[in-house]
Write a protein that holds these residues in place. Sequence first.
Motif, PDB file in Angstrom:
ATOM      1  N   GLY A 283       0.790  -1.223   0.000  1.00  0.00           N
ATOM      2  CA  GLY A 283       0.000   0.000   0.000  1.00  0.00           C
ATOM      3  C   GLY A 283       0.823   1.275   0.000  1.00  0.00           C
ATOM      4  N   SER A 284       2.107   1.166  -0.278  1.00  0.00           N
ATOM      5  CA  SER A 284       2.980   2.334  -0.207  1.00  0.00           C
ATOM      6  C   SER A 284       2.861   3.210  -1.441  1.00  0.00           C
ATOM      7  CB  SER A 284       4.437   1.893  -0.039  1.00  0.00           C
ATOM      8  OG  SER A 284       4.844   1.084  -1.122  1.00  0.00           O
ATOM      9  N   SER A 285       3.371   4.426  -1.317  1.00  0.00           N
ATOM     10  CA  SER A 285       3.442   5.362  -2.436  1.00  0.00           C
ATOM     11  C   SER A 285       4.891   5.797  -2.611  1.00  0.00           C
ATOM     12  CB  SER A 285       2.563   6.590  -2.171  1.00  0.00           C
ATOM     13  OG  SER A 285       3.001   7.279  -1.008  1.00  0.00           O
ATOM     14  N   VAL A 286       5.233   6.195  -3.837  1.00  0.00           N
ATOM     15  CA  VAL A 286       6.598   6.619  -4.158  1.00  0.00           C
ATOM     16  C   VAL A 286       6.553   8.056  -4.650  1.00  0.00           C
ATOM     17  CG1 VAL A 286       8.645   6.191  -5.562  1.00  0.00           C
ATOM     18  CG2 VAL A 286       7.250   4.259  -4.769  1.00  0.00           C
ATOM     19  N   SER A 287       7.456   8.881  -4.132  1.00  0.00           N
ATOM     20  CA  SER A 287       7.496  10.281  -4.527  1.00  0.00           C
ATOM     21  C   SER A 287       8.943  10.738  -4.688  1.00  0.00           C
ATOM     22  CB  SER A 287       6.814  11.153  -3.465  1.00  0.00           C
ATOM     23  OG  SER A 287       6.969  12.523  -3.760  1.00  0.00           O
ATOM     24  N   GLU A 288       9.137  11.718  -5.560  1.00  0.00           N
ATOM     25  CA  GLU A 288      10.456  12.325  -5.703  1.00  0.00           C
ATOM     26  C   GLU A 288      10.652  13.477  -4.718  1.00  0.00           C
ATOM     27  OE1 GLU A 288      11.430  13.371  -9.693  1.00  0.00           O
ATOM     28  OE2 GLU A 288      10.702  11.480 -10.543  1.00  0.00           O
ATOM     29  N   ASP A 289       9.627  13.785  -3.951  1.00  0.00           N
ATOM     30  CA  ASP A 289       9.689  14.854  -2.960  1.00  0.00           C
ATOM     31  C   ASP A 289       9.748  14.287  -1.554  1.00  0.00           C
ATOM     32  OD1 ASP A 289       9.426  16.869  -4.956  1.00  0.00           O
ATOM     33  OD2 ASP A 289       7.246  16.517  -4.982  1.00  0.00           O
ATOM     34  N   LEU A 290      10.327  15.042  -0.637  1.00  0.00           N
ATOM     35  CA  LEU A 290      10.320  14.656   0.769  1.00  0.00           C
ATOM     36  C   LEU A 290       8.930  14.883   1.349  1.00  0.00           C
ATOM     37  CD1 LEU A 290      13.707  16.196   1.977  1.00  0.00           C
ATOM     38  CD2 LEU A 290      13.204  13.775   1.562  1.00  0.00           C
ATOM     39  N   PRO A 291       8.507  14.048   2.283  1.00  0.00           N
ATOM     40  CA  PRO A 291       7.175  14.231   2.879  1.00  0.00           C
ATOM     41  C   PRO A 291       7.116  15.499   3.715  1.00  0.00           C
ATOM     42  CG  PRO A 291       8.374  12.462   3.973  1.00  0.00           C
ATOM     43  CD  PRO A 291       9.193  12.848   2.796  1.00  0.00           C
ATOM     44  N   GLU A 292       5.933  15.998   3.906  1.00  0.00           N
ATOM     45  CA  GLU A 292       5.734  17.195   4.722  1.00  0.00           C
ATOM     46  C   GLU A 292       6.241  16.946   6.142  1.00  0.00           C
ATOM     47  OE1 GLU A 292       2.100  20.181   6.160  1.00  0.00           O
ATOM     48  OE2 GLU A 292       1.705  18.479   4.823  1.00  0.00           O
ATOM     49  N   GLY A 293       6.973  17.908   6.676  1.00  0.00           N
ATOM     50  CA  GLY A 293       7.485  17.789   8.028  1.00  0.00           C
ATOM     51  C   GLY A 293       8.735  16.956   8.150  1.00  0.00           C
ATOM     52  N   TRP A 294       9.362  16.603   7.033  1.00  0.00           N
ATOM     53  CA  TRP A 294      10.540  15.738   7.051  1.00  0.00           C
ATOM     54  C   TRP A 294      11.636  16.334   7.947  1.00  0.00           C
ATOM     55  CZ3 TRP A 294      11.885  10.974   5.654  1.00  0.00           C
ATOM     56  CH2 TRP A 294      13.234  10.657   5.523  1.00  0.00           C
ATOM     57  N   GLY A 295      12.045  15.564   8.936  1.00  0.00           N
ATOM     58  CA  GLY A 295      13.141  15.972   9.803  1.00  0.00           C
ATOM     59  C   GLY A 295      12.792  16.990  10.864  1.00  0.00           C
ATOM     60  N   GLU A 296      11.586  17.534  10.828  1.00  0.00           N
ATOM     61  CA  GLU A 296      11.220  18.531  11.818  1.00  0.00           C
ATOM     62  C   GLU A 296      10.867  17.871  13.150  1.00  0.00           C
ATOM     63  OE1 GLU A 296       8.073  20.921  10.319  1.00  0.00           O
ATOM     64  OE2 GLU A 296       9.184  21.602   8.558  1.00  0.00           O
ATOM     65  N   LEU A 297      11.092  18.609  14.218  1.00  0.00           N
ATOM     66  CA  LEU A 297      10.745  18.096  15.536  1.00  0.00           C
ATOM     67  C   LEU A 297       9.242  18.212  15.752  1.00  0.00           C
ATOM     68  CD1 LEU A 297      13.618  19.713  17.620  1.00  0.00           C
ATOM     69  CD2 LEU A 297      13.490  17.371  16.758  1.00  0.00           C
ATOM     70  N   PRO A 298       8.658  17.271  16.503  1.00  0.00           N
ATOM     71  CA  PRO A 298       7.222  17.368  16.802  1.00  0.00           C
ATOM     72  C   PRO A 298       6.959  18.462  17.829  1.00  0.00           C
ATOM     73  CG  PRO A 298       8.187  15.515  17.964  1.00  0.00           C
ATOM     74  CD  PRO A 298       9.275  16.076  17.087  1.00  0.00           C
ATOM     75  N   GLY A 299       5.702  18.789  17.989  1.00  0.00           N
ATOM     76  CA  GLY A 299       5.329  19.771  18.988  1.00  0.00           C
ATOM     77  C   GLY A 299       5.411  21.190  18.473  1.00  0.00           C
ATOM     78  N   GLY A 300       5.219  22.142  19.404  1.00  0.00           N
ATOM     79  CA  GLY A 300       5.226  23.553  19.049  1.00  0.00           C
ATOM     80  C   GLY A 300       5.784  24.382  20.179  1.00  0.00           C
ATOM     81  N   PRO A 301       5.701  25.710  20.084  1.00  0.00           N
ATOM     82  CA  PRO A 301       6.227  26.596  21.130  1.00  0.00           C
ATOM     83  C   PRO A 301       5.616  26.291  22.492  1.00  0.00           C
ATOM     84  CG  PRO A 301       5.654  27.835  19.159  1.00  0.00           C
ATOM     85  CD  PRO A 301       5.131  26.450  18.956  1.00  0.00           C
ATOM     86  N   GLY A 302       6.463  26.233  23.503  1.00  0.00           N
ATOM     87  CA  GLY A 302       5.980  25.990  24.863  1.00  0.00           C
ATOM     88  C   GLY A 302       5.805  24.541  25.222  1.00  0.00           C
TER      89      GLY A 302
END
Length: 425
Positions: A283-302
């Motif tokens: 069921g996977s998909s293949v893309s030439e682009d990085l997924p949204e949020g790639w490498g970003e830390l979870p959470g937000g300010p505070g």
Amino acid sequence: MSGEDQQARVEADGAVGALAASGVPVRPGADRDAVGGVVPRWVAEPADADGCAAVAAAAARDGLALVPRGAGTKIGWGAPLRRCDVVLDVSALNRVDHAAGDLVVEAGAGTPVEDLADVLGASGQRLPVDPVVPGSTVGGVVATGLSGPGRMLYGPVRDLILGMTVVRADGVAASSGGRVVKNVAGYDLGKLHAGALGTLGIITSVTFRLRPVPPAAHTVSARADDPARARELVASVQRSHTAPTAIEVDRPAAGAVTVHVLLEGPKDGIRARADEVSSLLPGSSVSEDLPEGWGELPGGPGDTLLKLTSPPARLPAVLDALAEAAPDAGPLPVRGSAGSGVLFSALPSATDPVNAVRAVASLRARVEEATGGHGSLTVLDAPRPVHDAGLDPWGTVPGLPLMRSIKKNLDPDGVLSPGRFAGGI
């Protein structure tokens, strides 16, 4: 207040006379300069490494606590400072010396990582360190030891360091590795200062080994209904011969986990490798682009930002623990490297401080139990009320006596970012 008035105010303060005499611009600290809620008495803004050394020497003579700062994106990480007299702003140290033929670059500590990437990219090269915190500088990335998805293939940031120049607590510059001949005091400065949060010295420049920019990249993504299935998918890729650059997991909350596999390499063959991985992930998909949020830390300010390490095989247990860690906050988000066993999560800012402290302690115990003592949980960043509620950011730290010894050797008076690291270092 004008710049001249600010300087006059500084020079009028006898306690900081040596700072003003160093020839480096010094101004009173303001709210925008706060470190973990503590406003420094002064901010020094040297133009170069010699200026950093002059400020450090002057601060040492007066016993002033010194905290280095680049862009300030992670300035509050670690434990609260015991005191903060001077913030040393190294943002002017942004020189880049790129030896493209040698695949080596020397960058000033104040160089924004994004700017460095632009310089290297013009020659078809890159530093394989993902800027997981937007706006980070070279010094900030090294001081926090923060590595992103590429850690699985290229190793953590400390492994990419060939050499480093730092200013010691007494104002003496020291260099090791890279383009210099002699190591200082027997220490590998790159290994020593990576992740030390500025408690052992002031990083002024770093020399890195580089990699060519891959001609092509594909990302294969698949959803797993539960952590156990996510682990099966990850293991199937690891057993293959596809040589992925990164294997990431992403779960915004409880429920499905998304597995992302990054493949890089020559254009000839990249699609075949992606198809092979896709066949392993139903069921996977293949893309030439990085997924949204790639490498970003979870959470937000505070939010209270967590880093969890574990053997990759224990991934399901760690994900399950995160789903149950904070009853009043609900399941926690998680993002990170399933391939190297480094995950990040976050407790929401709305979590009651006392409950946040309890959740951290409970989750730490769960991780240690689930990994047979081979995992850990550290708190990278937390609001001051959570710290004041009794937070232990570090837990048990193996080798703490040795760390204390090194701190005493390099900073005998404890004036560099005092209290910010484990054990009050």
